[in-house]
Design an enzyme around this catalytic site. Structure first.
Site, mmCIF file in Angstrom:
data_model
loop_
_atom_site.group_PDB
_atom_site.id
_atom_site.type_symbol
_atom_site.label_atom_id
_atom_site.label_comp_id
_atom_site.label_asym_id
_atom_site.label_seq_id
_atom_site.Cartn_x
_atom_site.Cartn_y
_atom_site.Cartn_z
ATOM 1 N N ARG A 232 15.528 28.493 3.759
ATOM 2 C CA ARG A 232 15.705 29.106 2.436
ATOM 3 C C ARG A 232 14.396 29.063 1.656
ATOM 4 O O ARG A 232 13.986 30.029 1.026
ATOM 5 C CB ARG A 232 16.762 28.330 1.634
ATOM 6 C CG ARG A 232 18.151 28.437 2.204
ATOM 7 C CD ARG A 232 19.144 27.666 1.329
ATOM 8 N NE ARG A 232 20.452 27.707 1.935
ATOM 9 C CZ ARG A 232 21.134 26.646 2.376
ATOM 10 N NH1 ARG A 232 20.642 25.440 2.245
ATOM 11 N NH2 ARG A 232 22.309 26.797 2.939
ATOM 12 N N ASP A 271 29.327 38.288 0.317
ATOM 13 C CA ASP A 271 30.064 37.460 1.274
ATOM 14 C C ASP A 271 31.509 37.948 1.241
ATOM 15 O O ASP A 271 31.994 38.387 0.201
ATOM 16 C CB ASP A 271 29.988 35.974 0.880
ATOM 17 C CG ASP A 271 30.353 35.044 2.025
ATOM 18 O OD1 ASP A 271 29.440 34.437 2.621
ATOM 19 O OD2 ASP A 271 31.561 34.942 2.341
ATOM 20 N N SER A 272 32.183 37.849 2.381
ATOM 21 C CA SER A 272 33.565 38.337 2.426
ATOM 22 C C SER A 272 34.541 37.335 1.809
ATOM 23 O O SER A 272 35.699 37.657 1.583
ATOM 24 C CB SER A 272 33.969 38.640 3.869
ATOM 25 O OG SER A 272 33.892 37.458 4.626
ATOM 26 N N ASP A 319 22.560 36.202 7.538
ATOM 27 C CA ASP A 319 22.959 34.881 8.059
ATOM 28 C C ASP A 319 24.458 34.897 8.371
ATOM 29 O O ASP A 319 25.242 34.219 7.725
ATOM 30 C CB ASP A 319 22.629 33.802 7.009
ATOM 31 C CG ASP A 319 22.876 32.396 7.538
ATOM 32 O OD1 ASP A 319 22.991 32.224 8.767
ATOM 33 O OD2 ASP A 319 22.951 31.463 6.708
ATOM 34 N N CYS A 359 23.641 31.722 14.404
ATOM 35 C CA CYS A 359 24.040 30.327 14.638
ATOM 36 C C CYS A 359 24.946 30.226 15.855
ATOM 37 O O CYS A 359 25.658 29.240 16.029
ATOM 38 C CB CYS A 359 24.708 29.745 13.392
ATOM 39 S SG CYS A 359 26.159 30.660 12.882
#
Ligand code: SAH
Length: 415
Positions: A232, A271-272, A319, A359
């Protein structure tokens, strides 16, 4: 250990002498090599037979075909990882003192990294990478959050908790179990405060000089993505004066670093998860980041919409959550990464910065790089990789268990 709390070891454990084996797992011919190499996962397919009566959670010895001691571990008939190995020294028992030594060693690293900050967050134990397969412990100021990913650790939870209380002096300890992991290992689902007191509301941590509220009871994973701490900060350096898009933003870490440390012109985060967006908005306010805007949206759809509107950004952060849960899902995951990165490139102005992460442990660095090759070829844009980064050092990589490498974070310039 005089101030140990009065929690007792799980009653289901049966050990000859504490920590020594009650049974032996005999390897099939020619299967011993990875385990002499100290790989900690013995799959069911490597084992010829079990000698003795071993029940789930018992300590067993791993023996070669010719009955030579290889290693000592914990048995689980319900998992494909039939035995998780913890020591290769025949004289070493997997007893209370052993777990304490391993925890201490793990804590020493974090101390050395300067991460025992009472105001901060850090991963104190990272499973195989700390010789404690199946155990993850994150610290958020005075609270610990444990994720158990192996039955052996789940059965010893009271013992581990007592040792953590002694070694780390927390005010409270939460335990979080993921459903899929619980099923794969046959572990009981637990979710909530396990020991001590709960914080009143979110726990506030400092990271890179910024503040975040962490929801220990209901946040994702253990509450925060500590592994992205340094990424970040590194990404923020590229965003001066730029318009930045933070896709899959969770509680806003990349966005707030971009705005405050990177002096981005404007940041949009998506973001969901509604809960994630609520956390992100609260965190932006907490850090007086007024040029950051968060909204609930599906990452793919939002990117398609922005591309259709011909919106352009000087920086895009991707991400996404884990796309590949197993080997079979790798090709599909790579197609999803390709689609996502292609969409990101479409909204990047020439010379724009792409911070792209994965990830999925099953997707290798090489696979991920070749995915970007495909994106560059199909879009006709050049992608220059400026930094190939991984997880922060409190998430080390054990070279004897390369599966512990999972996070890729590439910072690229797209011409
Ligand atoms: N960048 C974040 C961590 C992201 S974790 C940080 O620095 O903290 C991945 C995030 O993707 C989660 O917050 C999850 O809610 C979100 N997510 C999962 N599927 C999604 C989708 N289809 N669209 C948008 N967000 C999604």
């Amino acid at each position: 250990m005089s101030d140990m709390p009065s929690v007792s070891a799980a009653p289901t454990l049966r050990e000859t002498a504490p920590g020594f084996a009650v049974a032996q797992a005999i390897l099939k011919p020619r299967k011993a090599r990875p385990f002499y190499g100290r790989h900690p996962w013995v799959l069911d397919t490597a084992i010829a037979r079990i000698e003795g009566n071993s029940q789930d959670g018992d300590v067993v010895d791993l023996l070669s075909e010719s009955a030579k001691f290889v290693a000592r571990g914990i048995f689980n008939s319900q998992s494909r990882i039939r035995v998780r190995l913890y020591t290769w020294a025949n004289e070493e028992a997997l007893d209370n003192a052993f777990w304490f030594r391993r925890l201490r060693t793990a804590l020493e690293l974090r101390k050395q990294l300067g991460l025992i900050d009472p105001e901060g967050g850090a991963r104190l134990v990272f499973s195989e990478a700390d010789g404690l397969s199946g155990l993850v412990v994150d610290r958020y100021t005075h609270w610990l959050s444990i994720q158990v990913t192996g039955l052996g650790m789940a059965r010893r939870l009271d013992e581990i908790v007592a040792l953590l209380v002694e070694a780390a002096h927390p005010r409270g300890i939460f335990v979080r179990t993921e459903k899929g992991v619980a099923q794969a290992e046959g572990i009981e689902l637990r979710d909530g405060l396990y020991w001590g007191e709960a914080p009143k509301g979110p726990v506030f941590i400092s990271e890179n000089g910024l503040r975040y509220g962490v929801d220990l009871a209901e946040g994702q994973k253990t509450g925060f993505y500590l592994d992205q701490r340094d990424n970040r900060r590194a990404a923020a350096e590229y965003f001066l004066g730029r318009r930045v898009l933070d896709m899959f933003c969770y509680s806003g870490g990349f966005s707030i670093n971009a705005a405050v440390h990177g002096h981005a012109h404007e940041v949009l985060g998506f973001d969901s998860s509604q809960k994630a967006i609520a956390l992100a908005r609260a965190n932006a306010e907490l850090n007086h980041a007024h040029n950051v805007h968060f909204d609930v949206a599906d990452g793919f759809k939002a990117l398609e919409g922005l591309a259709a509107e011909r919106q352009r950004f000087g920086g895009v952060v991707l991400d996404p959550p884990k796309f590949a849960r197993n080997r079979a899902a790798v090709d599909e995951a790579l197609r999803a990464y390709h689609r996502l990165n292609r969409l990101a490139v479409d909204v990047l102005e020439p010379g724009g910065i792409l911070v792209t992460c994965s990830c999925s442990g099953q997707v290798s660095r090489e696979d991920f790089t070749y995915m970007l090759v495909g994106v560059a070829q199909q879009t006709g844009r050049e992608i220059q990789v400026l930094e190939m980064r991984g997880a922060a050092p409190d998430h080390p990589l054990a070279v004897t268990c390369l599966e512990s490498e999972y996070l890729k974070c590439f910072i690229c310039r797209v011409i």
